[in-house]
Design a protein around this motif. Sequence first.
Motif, PDB file in Angstrom:
ATOM      1  N   UNK A 262      17.010  38.770 -55.473  1.00  0.00           N
ATOM      2  CA  UNK A 262      15.564  38.594 -55.297  1.00  0.00           C
ATOM      3  C   UNK A 262      14.814  39.509 -54.796  1.00  0.00           C
ATOM      4  N   UNK A 263      15.551  40.578 -54.121  1.00  0.00           N
ATOM      5  CA  UNK A 263      14.742  41.572 -53.422  1.00  0.00           C
ATOM      6  C   UNK A 263      14.413  42.797 -54.452  1.00  0.00           C
ATOM      7  N   UNK A 264      13.298  42.903 -54.662  1.00  0.00           N
ATOM      8  CA  UNK A 264      12.923  44.185 -55.755  1.00  0.00           C
ATOM      9  C   UNK A 264      11.744  45.085 -55.481  1.00  0.00           C
ATOM     10  N   UNK A 265      12.206  46.275 -54.615  1.00  0.00           N
ATOM     11  CA  UNK A 265      11.341  47.197 -53.968  1.00  0.00           C
ATOM     12  C   UNK A 265      12.010  48.509 -54.283  1.00  0.00           C
ATOM     13  N   UNK A 266      11.366  49.589 -54.968  1.00  0.00           N
ATOM     14  CA  UNK A 266      12.101  50.852 -55.109  1.00  0.00           C
ATOM     15  C   UNK A 266      12.651  51.441 -53.840  1.00  0.00           C
ATOM     16  N   UNK A 267      11.591  51.138 -52.876  1.00  0.00           N
ATOM     17  CA  UNK A 267      11.768  52.045 -51.847  1.00  0.00           C
ATOM     18  C   UNK A 267      12.590  51.255 -50.633  1.00  0.00           C
ATOM     19  N   UNK A 268      13.543  50.469 -51.049  1.00  0.00           N
ATOM     20  CA  UNK A 268      14.464  49.497 -50.320  1.00  0.00           C
ATOM     21  C   UNK A 268      15.742  49.830 -50.881  1.00  0.00           C
ATOM     22  N   UNK A 269      16.911  50.380 -50.204  1.00  0.00           N
ATOM     23  CA  UNK A 269      18.272  50.422 -50.628  1.00  0.00           C
ATOM     24  C   UNK A 269      19.089  49.266 -50.154  1.00  0.00           C
ATOM     25  N   UNK A 270      19.363  48.606 -50.907  1.00  0.00           N
ATOM     26  CA  UNK A 270      20.206  47.549 -50.551  1.00  0.00           C
ATOM     27  C   UNK A 270      21.861  47.914 -50.602  1.00  0.00           C
ATOM     28  N   UNK A 347      25.731  29.319 -44.197  1.00  0.00           N
ATOM     29  CA  UNK A 347      24.972  28.131 -44.274  1.00  0.00           C
ATOM     30  C   UNK A 347      23.417  28.578 -44.922  1.00  0.00           C
ATOM     31  N   UNK A 348      23.191  29.987 -44.961  1.00  0.00           N
ATOM     32  CA  UNK A 348      21.836  30.308 -45.359  1.00  0.00           C
ATOM     33  C   UNK A 348      21.702  29.639 -46.715  1.00  0.00           C
ATOM     34  N   UNK A 349      20.503  29.118 -47.063  1.00  0.00           N
ATOM     35  CA  UNK A 349      20.102  28.663 -48.381  1.00  0.00           C
ATOM     36  C   UNK A 349      19.570  29.493 -49.273  1.00  0.00           C
ATOM     37  N   UNK A 350      19.568  29.360 -50.765  1.00  0.00           N
ATOM     38  CA  UNK A 350      19.163  29.929 -51.606  1.00  0.00           C
ATOM     39  C   UNK A 350      17.524  29.916 -51.181  1.00  0.00           C
ATOM     40  N   UNK A 351      17.103  28.916 -50.831  1.00  0.00           N
ATOM     41  CA  UNK A 351      15.642  28.730 -50.773  1.00  0.00           C
ATOM     42  C   UNK A 351      15.099  29.617 -49.451  1.00  0.00           C
ATOM     43  N   UNK A 352      16.036  29.716 -48.670  1.00  0.00           N
ATOM     44  CA  UNK A 352      15.636  30.754 -47.616  1.00  0.00           C
ATOM     45  C   UNK A 352      15.839  32.112 -47.896  1.00  0.00           C
ATOM     46  N   UNK A 353      16.492  32.445 -48.637  1.00  0.00           N
ATOM     47  CA  UNK A 353      16.722  33.777 -49.147  1.00  0.00           C
ATOM     48  C   UNK A 353      15.601  34.289 -50.024  1.00  0.00           C
ATOM     49  N   UNK A 354      15.040  33.308 -50.911  1.00  0.00           N
ATOM     50  CA  UNK A 354      13.956  33.624 -51.761  1.00  0.00           C
ATOM     51  C   UNK A 354      12.786  33.726 -50.795  1.00  0.00           C
ATOM     52  N   UNK A 355      12.617  33.018 -49.951  1.00  0.00           N
ATOM     53  CA  UNK A 355      11.414  33.161 -48.794  1.00  0.00           C
ATOM     54  C   UNK A 355      11.598  34.580 -48.117  1.00  0.00           C
ATOM     55  N   UNK A 356      12.895  34.850 -47.621  1.00  0.00           N
ATOM     56  CA  UNK A 356      12.986  36.237 -47.260  1.00  0.00           C
ATOM     57  C   UNK A 356      12.496  37.247 -48.003  1.00  0.00           C
ATOM     58  N   UNK A 357      13.174  37.325 -49.330  1.00  0.00           N
ATOM     59  CA  UNK A 357      12.750  38.177 -50.247  1.00  0.00           C
ATOM     60  C   UNK A 357      11.337  38.240 -50.783  1.00  0.00           C
ATOM     61  N   UNK A 358      10.812  37.159 -50.850  1.00  0.00           N
ATOM     62  CA  UNK A 358       9.255  37.119 -50.935  1.00  0.00           C
ATOM     63  C   UNK A 358       8.518  37.929 -49.838  1.00  0.00           C
ATOM     64  N   UNK A 359       8.979  37.788 -48.806  1.00  0.00           N
ATOM     65  CA  UNK A 359       8.203  38.411 -47.425  1.00  0.00           C
ATOM     66  C   UNK A 359       8.449  39.882 -47.663  1.00  0.00           C
ATOM     67  N   UNK A 360       9.618  40.216 -48.145  1.00  0.00           N
ATOM     68  CA  UNK A 360       9.999  41.805 -48.378  1.00  0.00           C
ATOM     69  C   UNK A 360       9.246  42.496 -49.317  1.00  0.00           C
ATOM     70  N   UNK A 361       9.146  41.796 -50.318  1.00  0.00           N
ATOM     71  CA  UNK A 361       8.566  42.194 -51.702  1.00  0.00           C
ATOM     72  C   UNK A 361       7.083  42.451 -51.479  1.00  0.00           C
ATOM     73  N   UNK A 362       6.443  41.541 -50.616  1.00  0.00           N
ATOM     74  CA  UNK A 362       4.940  41.545 -50.173  1.00  0.00           C
ATOM     75  C   UNK A 362       4.742  42.432 -49.333  1.00  0.00           C
ATOM     76  N   UNK A 363       5.649  43.104 -48.490  1.00  0.00           N
ATOM     77  CA  UNK A 363       5.179  43.893 -47.153  1.00  0.00           C
ATOM     78  C   UNK A 363       4.694  45.163 -47.615  1.00  0.00           C
ATOM     79  N   UNK A 364       3.678  45.667 -46.808  1.00  0.00           N
ATOM     80  CA  UNK A 364       3.034  46.838 -47.145  1.00  0.00           C
ATOM     81  C   UNK A 364       4.109  47.975 -47.165  1.00  0.00           C
TER      82      UNK A 364
END
Length: 364
Positions: A262-270, A347-364
């Motif tokens: 879910x995380x898709x930013x070219x300036x982030x190395x996972x 116990x982290x859920x997929x739903x929560x990971x999506x939320x986290x990824x969305x916040x990261x992808x949309x961050x300045x």
Amino acid sequence: MIPMVDLKRQYHIMKTDIDAAIAETLEETQFILGSNVRLLEEEVGTYHGGGFAVGVANGTDALLLALRACDITAGDEVITTPFTFIATAEVITQLGATPVFVDISPETFNIDPAKIEERINKKTKAIIPVHLFGQPADMESIMTIARRHGLRVIEDCAQAFGAEFRGRKVATFGDCGAFSFFPSKNLACYGDGGMVIAADAALADRVRVLRNHGSRVRYYHELIGYNSRLDEIQAAILRIKLRKIDEMNENRRRNADCYRHFISRSDVRLPREAPGTKHVYHQFTLLTPHRDNLASALKAQGIASAVYYPVPLHRQQVFKDLEQDVSDFPVSEAFSKEVLSLPMFPELTEEEIRRIATAINGAP
Ligand SMILES: *Cc1c(COP(=O)(O)O)cnc(C)c1O
């Protein structure tokens, strides 16, 4: 709110078994070195294919007693990584020995074997590789170097219970493996706890004597030791959780895959799993030059994040008198400014990971 770790969720899943195990221990009233510690030691030994395990008070003591058992003493040098928790190096200094830091590999966050040999001299006695964030260090290269120079190896497995290097569990390569059962670790109790595991019975025996005031028979003391016993209630809890550790680690691995999806930013190395290893994702730690932006964007949406570690050990005030040159640690220096760990627990859920990824992808 999404925290870094949610211990309550896990407790509620296992509550029935854990409450029963605690209640049983209270009824037995054998609180120190009883059957739970003995059985946990056997079970952890079996889990690792037959090593000798010794329960101790915490992960720091596990490292300290392992070093003592390996005869590390004043004047010795011990090679380790500067990109770790203070405990790894603290214990070296406590014994009057000197930590010698070697920079990390940019691929794994772990000690770079190619840079170890240039720091070996006559005083060098041991290497402490750390399997940081749950990613195994390159144990093949490290053991080759250690054998060539006759050095002891103590694996700091505090963040890596169940991790594997080429199909073999960490803690089974070196002379000793040291575990922490601190509440946030992959295998964790409800207080402090730790364990040393050794393939050699005599070495394990030394740790066993050291943890209990240097004594084998009560009131007869052969070594200056410690009061560093794992207590029965913690051992009872750990025996329940040990049955679930593989499943819990698999869930962490699944969560890591999910983050990568879910995380898709070219300036982030996972983080990636190094080839031939099984990473158990104690932390999911990314690298980015925009760390502070990401952390604030997450915080604004009620999502926790953390920086492990902001100050590498060679820069710590307590180690200012060591002879070392900051330019020897370019990777640790750069990473300490770019790392950001995201929430990670089984116990982290997929739903929560999506939320986290969305916040990261949309961050300045
Ligand atoms: C947690 C940790 C330790 C120390 O364990 P405690 O049980 O807190 O004493 C040592 N090394 C590393 C890498 C750790 O993460």
